[in-house]
Design an enzyme around this catalytic site. Structure first.
Site, PDB file in Angstrom:
ATOM      1  N   HIS A 188       5.912  -1.334   0.439  1.00  0.00           N
ATOM      2  CA  HIS A 188       4.507  -0.788   0.075  1.00  0.00           C
ATOM      3  C   HIS A 188       3.971   0.355   0.618  1.00  0.00           C
ATOM      4  CE1 HIS A 188       0.229  -1.916  -1.361  1.00  0.00           C
ATOM      5  NE2 HIS A 188       0.717  -2.108  -2.445  1.00  0.00           N
ATOM      6  N   HIS A 223      -3.545  -8.158   7.878  1.00  0.00           N
ATOM      7  CA  HIS A 223      -2.022  -7.513   7.219  1.00  0.00           C
ATOM      8  C   HIS A 223      -1.394  -8.949   6.544  1.00  0.00           C
ATOM      9  CE1 HIS A 223       1.169  -5.152   6.336  1.00  0.00           C
ATOM     10  NE2 HIS A 223       1.565  -4.756   7.488  1.00  0.00           N
ATOM     11  N   LYS A 256     -15.060 -12.082   7.022  1.00  0.00           N
ATOM     12  CA  LYS A 256     -14.082 -11.509   5.940  1.00  0.00           C
ATOM     13  C   LYS A 256     -13.523 -12.580   5.275  1.00  0.00           C
ATOM     14  CE  LYS A 256     -12.949  -6.939   7.241  1.00  0.00           C
ATOM     15  NZ  LYS A 256     -12.032  -5.997   7.757  1.00  0.00           N
ATOM     16  N   MET A 258     -10.282 -13.748   3.620  1.00  0.00           N
ATOM     17  CA  MET A 258      -8.638 -13.483   3.564  1.00  0.00           C
ATOM     18  C   MET A 258      -8.264 -13.203   2.205  1.00  0.00           C
ATOM     19  SD  MET A 258      -7.912 -12.976   6.740  1.00  0.00           S
ATOM     20  CE  MET A 258      -9.364 -12.648   7.315  1.00  0.00           C
ATOM     21  N   PHE A 260      -8.745 -10.787   0.221  1.00  0.00           N
ATOM     22  CA  PHE A 260      -9.597  -9.711  -0.518  1.00  0.00           C
ATOM     23  C   PHE A 260      -9.736  -8.449   0.081  1.00  0.00           C
ATOM     24  CE2 PHE A 260     -10.945 -13.700  -2.306  1.00  0.00           C
ATOM     25  CZ  PHE A 260     -11.121 -13.290  -3.802  1.00  0.00           C
ATOM     26  N   HIS A 262      -8.413  -4.225   0.498  1.00  0.00           N
ATOM     27  CA  HIS A 262      -7.297  -3.492   0.829  1.00  0.00           C
ATOM     28  C   HIS A 262      -7.551  -1.904   1.048  1.00  0.00           C
ATOM     29  CE1 HIS A 262      -3.162  -1.673   0.167  1.00  0.00           C
ATOM     30  NE2 HIS A 262      -2.914  -3.249   0.394  1.00  0.00           N
ATOM     31  N   ARG A 272       0.057  -5.905  -7.537  1.00  0.00           N
ATOM     32  CA  ARG A 272       0.743  -6.850  -7.476  1.00  0.00           C
ATOM     33  C   ARG A 272       0.136  -8.401  -7.709  1.00  0.00           C
ATOM     34  NH1 ARG A 272       2.364  -5.291  -1.443  1.00  0.00           N
ATOM     35  NH2 ARG A 272       0.211  -4.977  -1.607  1.00  0.00           N
ATOM     36  N   ASP A 314      -1.692 -11.303  -1.189  1.00  0.00           N
ATOM     37  CA  ASP A 314      -1.734 -12.340  -0.365  1.00  0.00           C
ATOM     38  C   ASP A 314      -2.711 -13.364  -0.903  1.00  0.00           C
ATOM     39  OD1 ASP A 314       0.027 -11.569   1.750  1.00  0.00           O
ATOM     40  OD2 ASP A 314      -1.655 -10.536   2.995  1.00  0.00           O
TER      41      ASP A 314
HETATM   42  C1  LIG Z   1      -0.506  -7.739   1.723  1.00  0.00           C
HETATM   43  C2  LIG Z   1      -1.413  -7.201   2.621  1.00  0.00           C
HETATM   44  O1  LIG Z   1      -1.366  -6.952   3.782  1.00  0.00           O
HETATM   45  S1  LIG Z   1      -3.032  -6.903   2.048  1.00  0.00           S
HETATM   46  C3  LIG Z   1      -4.204  -7.120   3.233  1.00  0.00           C
HETATM   47  C4  LIG Z   1      -4.384  -8.475   3.598  1.00  0.00           C
HETATM   48  N1  LIG Z   1      -5.485  -8.720   4.519  1.00  0.00           N
HETATM   49  C5  LIG Z   1      -6.715  -9.270   4.132  1.00  0.00           C
HETATM   50  O2  LIG Z   1      -6.509  -9.868   3.072  1.00  0.00           O
HETATM   51  C6  LIG Z   1      -7.672  -9.695   4.975  1.00  0.00           C
HETATM   52  C7  LIG Z   1      -9.012  -9.409   4.523  1.00  0.00           C
HETATM   53  N2  LIG Z   1      -9.163  -7.882   4.128  1.00  0.00           N
HETATM   54  C8  LIG Z   1      -9.656  -7.182   5.039  1.00  0.00           C
HETATM   55  O3  LIG Z   1      -9.995  -7.368   6.216  1.00  0.00           O
HETATM   56  C9  LIG Z   1     -10.112  -5.606   4.842  1.00  0.00           C
HETATM   57  O4  LIG Z   1     -10.198  -5.680   3.434  1.00  0.00           O
HETATM   58  C10 LIG Z   1      -8.560  -4.797   4.922  1.00  0.00           C
HETATM   59  C11 LIG Z   1      -8.398  -4.780   6.467  1.00  0.00           C
HETATM   60  C12 LIG Z   1      -7.350  -5.314   4.338  1.00  0.00           C
HETATM   61  C13 LIG Z   1      -8.716  -3.210   4.733  1.00  0.00           C
HETATM   62  O5  LIG Z   1     -10.010  -2.969   4.921  1.00  0.00           O
HETATM   63  P1  LIG Z   1     -10.549  -1.482   5.645  1.00  0.00           P
HETATM   64  O6  LIG Z   1     -10.128  -0.585   4.793  1.00  0.00           O
HETATM   65  O7  LIG Z   1     -10.143  -1.540   7.026  1.00  0.00           O
HETATM   66  O8  LIG Z   1     -12.064  -1.592   5.533  1.00  0.00           O
HETATM   67  P2  LIG Z   1     -12.962  -2.643   6.310  1.00  0.00           P
HETATM   68  O9  LIG Z   1     -12.591  -3.618   6.917  1.00  0.00           O
HETATM   69  O10 LIG Z   1     -13.626  -1.270   7.433  1.00  0.00           O
HETATM   70  O11 LIG Z   1     -14.009  -2.860   5.300  1.00  0.00           O
HETATM   71  C14 LIG Z   1     -15.150  -2.044   4.390  1.00  0.00           C
HETATM   72  C15 LIG Z   1     -16.213  -3.034   4.216  1.00  0.00           C
HETATM   73  O12 LIG Z   1     -15.712  -3.972   3.356  1.00  0.00           O
HETATM   74  C16 LIG Z   1     -16.011  -5.320   3.924  1.00  0.00           C
HETATM   75  N3  LIG Z   1     -14.985  -6.085   3.546  1.00  0.00           N
HETATM   76  C17 LIG Z   1     -13.486  -5.541   3.262  1.00  0.00           C
HETATM   77  N4  LIG Z   1     -12.872  -6.580   3.208  1.00  0.00           N
HETATM   78  C18 LIG Z   1     -13.504  -7.817   3.199  1.00  0.00           C
HETATM   79  C19 LIG Z   1     -13.181  -9.089   2.871  1.00  0.00           C
HETATM   80  N5  LIG Z   1     -12.051  -9.492   2.729  1.00  0.00           N
HETATM   81  N6  LIG Z   1     -14.413  -9.999   3.036  1.00  0.00           N
HETATM   82  C20 LIG Z   1     -15.524  -9.543   3.350  1.00  0.00           C
HETATM   83  N7  LIG Z   1     -15.980  -8.343   3.522  1.00  0.00           N
HETATM   84  C21 LIG Z   1     -14.721  -7.245   3.346  1.00  0.00           C
HETATM   85  C22 LIG Z   1     -16.250  -4.785   5.329  1.00  0.00           C
HETATM   86  O13 LIG Z   1     -16.999  -5.951   6.006  1.00  0.00           O
HETATM   87  C23 LIG Z   1     -16.768  -3.653   5.356  1.00  0.00           C
HETATM   88  O14 LIG Z   1     -18.226  -3.670   5.125  1.00  0.00           O
HETATM   89  P3  LIG Z   1     -19.324  -3.031   5.589  1.00  0.00           P
HETATM   90  O15 LIG Z   1     -19.000  -1.487   5.375  1.00  0.00           O
HETATM   91  O16 LIG Z   1     -20.771  -3.521   5.007  1.00  0.00           O
HETATM   92  O17 LIG Z   1     -19.331  -3.274   7.225  1.00  0.00           O
HETATM   93  O1  LIG Z   2      -0.357  -1.591   2.179  1.00  0.00           O
HETATM   94  C1  LIG Z   2      -0.879  -2.103   2.990  1.00  0.00           C
HETATM   95  O2  LIG Z   2      -1.697  -1.806   3.780  1.00  0.00           O
HETATM   96  C2  LIG Z   2      -0.837  -3.780   3.247  1.00  0.00           C
HETATM   97  C3  LIG Z   2       0.072  -4.244   2.039  1.00  0.00           C
HETATM   98  O3  LIG Z   2      -0.459  -4.397   0.753  1.00  0.00           O
HETATM   99  C4  LIG Z   2       1.419  -4.570   2.048  1.00  0.00           C
HETATM  100  O4  LIG Z   2       2.066  -4.230   3.248  1.00  0.00           O
HETATM  101  O5  LIG Z   2       1.991  -5.099   1.272  1.00  0.00           O
END
Ligand SMILES: CC(=O)SCCNC(=O)CCNC(=O)[C@H](O)C(C)(C)COP(=O)(O)OP(=O)(O)OC[C@H]1O[C@@H](n2cnc3c(N)ncnc32)[C@H](O)[C@@H]1OP(=O)(O)O
Ligand SMILES: O=C([O-])CC(=O)C(=O)O
Length: 368
Positions: A188, A223, A256, A258, A260, A262, A272, A314
């Site tokens: 990815h 992640h 947050k 989980m 949701f 990206h 995906r 996820d």
């Molecule tokens: C396959 C993978 O690895 S995909 C990623 C899997 N991870 C998750 O599902 C964890 C939940 N998601 C998140 O924490 C985030 O969406 C991330 C880390 C994946 C990406 O986020 P970033 O680009 O770093 O954005 P950031 O965390 O700064 O969020 C921006 C805004 O959206 C909100 N936000 C983002 N994701 C979420 C969430 N899952 N739930 C609630 N609020 C959220 C943040 O609180 C923030 O709000 P604010 O501006 O009011 O403070």
């Molecule tokens: O691209 C990212 O930041 C996280 C993700 O969705 C992956 O690793 O599959």
């Protein structure tokens, strides 16, 4: 550097590498892997094809595919001492930490460890991919005081992986759903774990070290760790209504959710996740139980309406793995196992055209 340079927290949008491996084309909503579209590939190819594509640059013909699958399914030689080491880890060890330890320990058995050539790295990547299902499953089992399981080398790569996890030979359709999940997780572009692996490789460190760092990165719940966190969250509710209420409460507490959001697809659904959602529908139909699908769809609606956020891979991988009978502790290790193909391709690319990663800082400490 005397004046303040532009600082981008989290390197959001910063170009960290040139790569021929993959690219998230957000304008066209395509995930490109070596010139092919991942979602298209998921319709008629399987994980072994993607391994070949990632590590050799082309999709395999039928003979190349047979040879590769045979190589991976018969390449099982985890040293007994590594198994003993895993069995010594405390019960509360997270399976990702068990996997990280097992993977790291393998480096000592590579007699050609200092060889960074393309051939040596590829050989290592294939050997690791062959051993990873067993390392993944057995690190989990040994930590939990269970006997190690042996692979069934008669089965396909994915069917054997699932067989080792559940102890039962999967039906063809179950193996297909599991295989598709590995394919979707395979690569990815530049997530945190890939960046980590490339940073480590850029010091001329070896593939084991780069991957071991990748495991640590992928464990975090921002992640890869999100997939198990999604399942724990779904299990807190027993009905659609309870799940909606749970999400509302979490949002009120500014938690947050989980699964949701990206960094790259922030305001759109991860392509995906749509494919994985289809797998969940298929499982629900086969098992005649659609509760998890209904809960997930209700969760999607809450998050879209309340936060304008969409599911990532996820979110739907978790209920799919649950319905395949996979223990929650294995969700993130399986993600890592699948991603090893992509990570190895990145480490190889880094080694082949290297410049040490060494960025600078904006100093905000005491004046001097
Ligand atoms: C396959 C993978 O690895 S995909 C990623 C899997 N991870 C998750 O599902 C964890 C939940 N998601 C998140 O924490 C985030 O969406 C991330 C880390 C994946 C990406 O986020 P970033 O680009 O770093 O954005 P950031 O965390 O700064 O969020 C921006 C805004 O959206 C909100 N936000 C983002 N994701 C979420 C969430 N899952 N739930 C609630 N609020 C959220 C943040 O609180 C923030 O709000 P604010 O501006 O009011 O403070
Ligand atoms: O691209 C990212 O930041 C996280 C993700 O969705 C992956 O690793 O599959």
């Amino acid at each position: 550097m005397s004046t303040k340079e532009k600082y981008v927290p989290g390197l959001d949008g910063v170009i960290a590498s040139e790569t021929a491996i993959s690219f998230l084309d957000t304008e066209q909503e395509k995930i490109i892997i070596r010139g092919h579209e991942l979602i298209e590939l998921s319709k008629s190819n399987d994980y072994i094809d993607i391994v070949h594509l990632l590590l050799n640059g082309t999709l395999p013909d039928s003979t190349e595919k047979l040879v590769l699958e045979k190589e991976l399914t018969t390449n099982y030689d985890i040293p007994t001492d590594v198994m003993k080491l895993l069995a010594l880890l405390p019960k509360q060890t997270h399976p990702m930490d068990g996997l990280r330890t097992g993977l790291s320990a393998l480096s000592g058995y590579d007699e050609d460890i200092e060889n960074r050539s393309l051939e040596a790295n590829k050989r290592r990547a294939y050997a690791l991919l062959g051993n990873l299902p067993a390392i993944t499953v057995n690190s989990y089992r040994l930590i939990h005081g269970q006997e190690a399981v042996q692979p069934n080398q008669e089965l396909s790569y994915s069917a054997n992986f699932l067989y080792m996890i559940t102890g039962e030979e999967p039906e063809a359709w179950e193996a297909e759903i599991f295989d598709r999940s590995l394919l979707l997780y395979s690569e990815h572009e530049m997530p945190n774990s890939t960046f980590t692996a490339r940073v480590i490789a850029s010091t001329n460190s070896d593939l084991y070290g780069a991957l071991t760092g990748g495991v640590a990165s992928l464990k975090g719940n921002l992640h890869g760790g999100a997939n198990e966190a999604v399942m724990y969250m779904l299990n807190e509710a027993k009905s659609v209504g309870e799940f909606e209420e749970l999400l509302q409460k979490k949002l009120m507490k500014k938690e947050k959710i989980m699964g949701f959001g990206h960094r790259v697809y922030m305001k759109k659904m991860d392509p995906r996740a749509l494919v994985m959602k289809e797998s969940l529908k298929q499982l629900c139909d086969k098992k005649g139980d659609s509760l998890l699908l209904e809960m997930c769809e209700a969760g999607e609606k809450v998050m879209r309406e309340e936060k304008g956020l969409y599911p990532n891979l996820d979110y739907y991988a978790a209920p799919v793995y649950w319905m395949l009978g996979i223990p929650i502790g294995l969700y993130t290790p399986i993600f890592f196992s699948a991603r090893t193909a992509g990570l190895a391709a990145h480490v190889i690319e880094q080694h082949n055209n290297n410049r040490l990663f060494r960025p600078r800082v904006n100093y905000i400490g005491e004046s001097y």
